[in-house]
Design a protein around this motif. Structure first.
Motif, PDB file in Angstrom:
ATOM      1  N   ARG A 130       0.827  -1.208   0.000  1.00  0.00           N
ATOM      2  CA  ARG A 130       0.000   0.000   0.000  1.00  0.00           C
ATOM      3  C   ARG A 130       0.858   1.254   0.000  1.00  0.00           C
ATOM      4  NH1 ARG A 130      -4.164  -0.710   4.810  1.00  0.00           N
ATOM      5  NH2 ARG A 130      -4.739   1.386   4.104  1.00  0.00           N
ATOM      6  N   LEU A 131       1.920   1.246   0.798  1.00  0.00           N
ATOM      7  CA  LEU A 131       2.815   2.398   0.824  1.00  0.00           C
ATOM      8  C   LEU A 131       3.532   2.571  -0.512  1.00  0.00           C
ATOM      9  CD1 LEU A 131       4.359   1.991   4.395  1.00  0.00           C
ATOM     10  CD2 LEU A 131       2.640   3.640   3.658  1.00  0.00           C
ATOM     11  N   ARG A 132       3.890   1.444  -1.136  1.00  0.00           N
ATOM     12  CA  ARG A 132       4.536   1.511  -2.448  1.00  0.00           C
ATOM     13  C   ARG A 132       3.582   2.102  -3.484  1.00  0.00           C
ATOM     14  NH1 ARG A 132       6.318  -3.154  -2.301  1.00  0.00           N
ATOM     15  NH2 ARG A 132       4.573  -4.238  -3.302  1.00  0.00           N
ATOM     16  N   ASP A 133       2.313   1.704  -3.417  1.00  0.00           N
ATOM     17  CA  ASP A 133       1.316   2.237  -4.349  1.00  0.00           C
ATOM     18  C   ASP A 133       1.128   3.732  -4.151  1.00  0.00           C
ATOM     19  OD1 ASP A 133       0.951  -0.221  -5.452  1.00  0.00           O
ATOM     20  OD2 ASP A 133      -0.890  -0.689  -4.358  1.00  0.00           O
ATOM     21  N   ILE A 134       1.112   4.163  -2.880  1.00  0.00           N
ATOM     22  CA  ILE A 134       0.975   5.594  -2.605  1.00  0.00           C
ATOM     23  C   ILE A 134       2.165   6.347  -3.180  1.00  0.00           C
ATOM     24  CG2 ILE A 134       1.005   7.326  -0.763  1.00  0.00           C
ATOM     25  CD1 ILE A 134      -0.659   5.399   0.918  1.00  0.00           C
TER      26      ILE A 134
ATOM     27  N   SER B  19      -2.600   4.899  -5.411  1.00  0.00           N
ATOM     28  CA  SER B  19      -3.583   4.724  -4.349  1.00  0.00           C
ATOM     29  C   SER B  19      -3.410   5.852  -3.346  1.00  0.00           C
ATOM     30  CB  SER B  19      -3.424   3.363  -3.661  1.00  0.00           C
ATOM     31  OG  SER B  19      -2.249   3.319  -2.890  1.00  0.00           O
ATOM     32  N   GLY B  20      -4.293   5.893  -2.358  1.00  0.00           N
ATOM     33  CA  GLY B  20      -4.241   6.967  -1.382  1.00  0.00           C
ATOM     34  C   GLY B  20      -5.375   7.944  -1.603  1.00  0.00           C
TER      35      GLY B  20
ATOM     36  N   TYR C 158      -7.235   4.849 -12.086  1.00  0.00           N
ATOM     37  CA  TYR C 158      -6.691   4.649 -10.741  1.00  0.00           C
ATOM     38  C   TYR C 158      -7.842   4.403  -9.755  1.00  0.00           C
ATOM     39  CZ  TYR C 158      -2.661   6.879 -12.956  1.00  0.00           C
ATOM     40  OH  TYR C 158      -1.635   7.194 -13.798  1.00  0.00           O
ATOM     41  N   PRO C 159      -8.454   3.230  -9.799  1.00  0.00           N
ATOM     42  CA  PRO C 159      -9.633   2.967  -8.958  1.00  0.00           C
ATOM     43  C   PRO C 159      -9.347   2.956  -7.468  1.00  0.00           C
ATOM     44  CG  PRO C 159      -8.882   0.955 -10.040  1.00  0.00           C
ATOM     45  CD  PRO C 159      -8.096   2.081 -10.647  1.00  0.00           C
TER      46      PRO C 159
END
Length: 222
Positions: A81-85, A90-91, A117-118
């Protein structure tokens, strides 16, 4: 306790051997033994009973074995999740827009963004350009669509979208019979304009003053 120690612990627990666990975690046997000792020291309890070359879990070790996989899974999920942010997929994206923009082209733009970016949570805040610019400077917004030129030195305009302001009148108004209208012909004409402080009102007021026209304000439209 750290993640490397947990992964090493799981390898030893599965193989019941420091030697067999070493290649699974890409470490030497002595490094595996040292990590387990450091883990036991940090937790304050022994995790294994050493029986020659074989190691068996203690009660504390069995408890950790039950919880360690979930801890590693949650950590990996958090990393993802942090990598996606960090990659912007994401975020949360906080968007400011003038009322005109929010009611016209912004919904289509956000719909396309949402398809791409869903996982990004979109928050839209309509408002006047000056207010939105202040929110940008206070880091309350990530991006904003303004209706006037950015004057703040620490803000940068990335894209300019041309627009037009037109007059709308009743079909039976005398001015609708004319092919062209000169500024002087607007003297004394009744007008309904956007509220004071809005971008379109600011532009109209500037044009009226520039043309030295005196209109009759009937109403501010909010």
């Amino acid at each position: 306790m750290n993640l490397d120690q947990l992964e090493t612990f799981l390898a030893v627990a599965r193989t019941e051997s420091f030697t067999k666990a070493a290649p699974q975690v890409h470490r030497t046997q002595s490094a595996v033994s040292r990590q387990i000792q450091e883990l036991e020291r940090s937790l304050g309890v022994p995790l294994f009973e050493r029986l020659g070359k074989q190691v068996l879990l203690t009660n504390a070790g069995r408890m950790l074995l039950n919880d360690a996989p979930l801890l590693l899974q949650q950590t990996e999920t958090l990393r993802g999740r942090l990598r996606d942010i960090g990659q912007g997929v994401s975020g949360e994206l906080r968007i400011g827009a003038t009322v005109t923009a929010a009611n016209t082209f912004i919904p289509d733009v956000l719909a396309q963004f949402r398809l791409r970016y869903p996982a990004v949570n979109l928050n839209l805040l309509p408002g006047q350009s000056k207010l939105l610019a202040r929110r940008l400077r206070r880091n309350e917004l990530d991006v904003a669509v303004l209706g006037s030129q950015v004057e703040e030195a620490d803000l940068t305009a990335c894209l300019h979208i041309p627009d037009q302001i037109v007059m709308v009148a009743s079909p039976d108004h005398p001015l609708t019979k004319k092919r062209t209208i000169k500024p002087a012909q607007l003297d004394g004409v009744d007008f309904i304009l956007r509220e004071s402080g809005s971008d379109s009102r600011t532009l109209v007021d500037h044009w009226i003053n520039e043309q030295q026209v005196s209109i009759n304000m009937l109403m501010d439209l909010w």
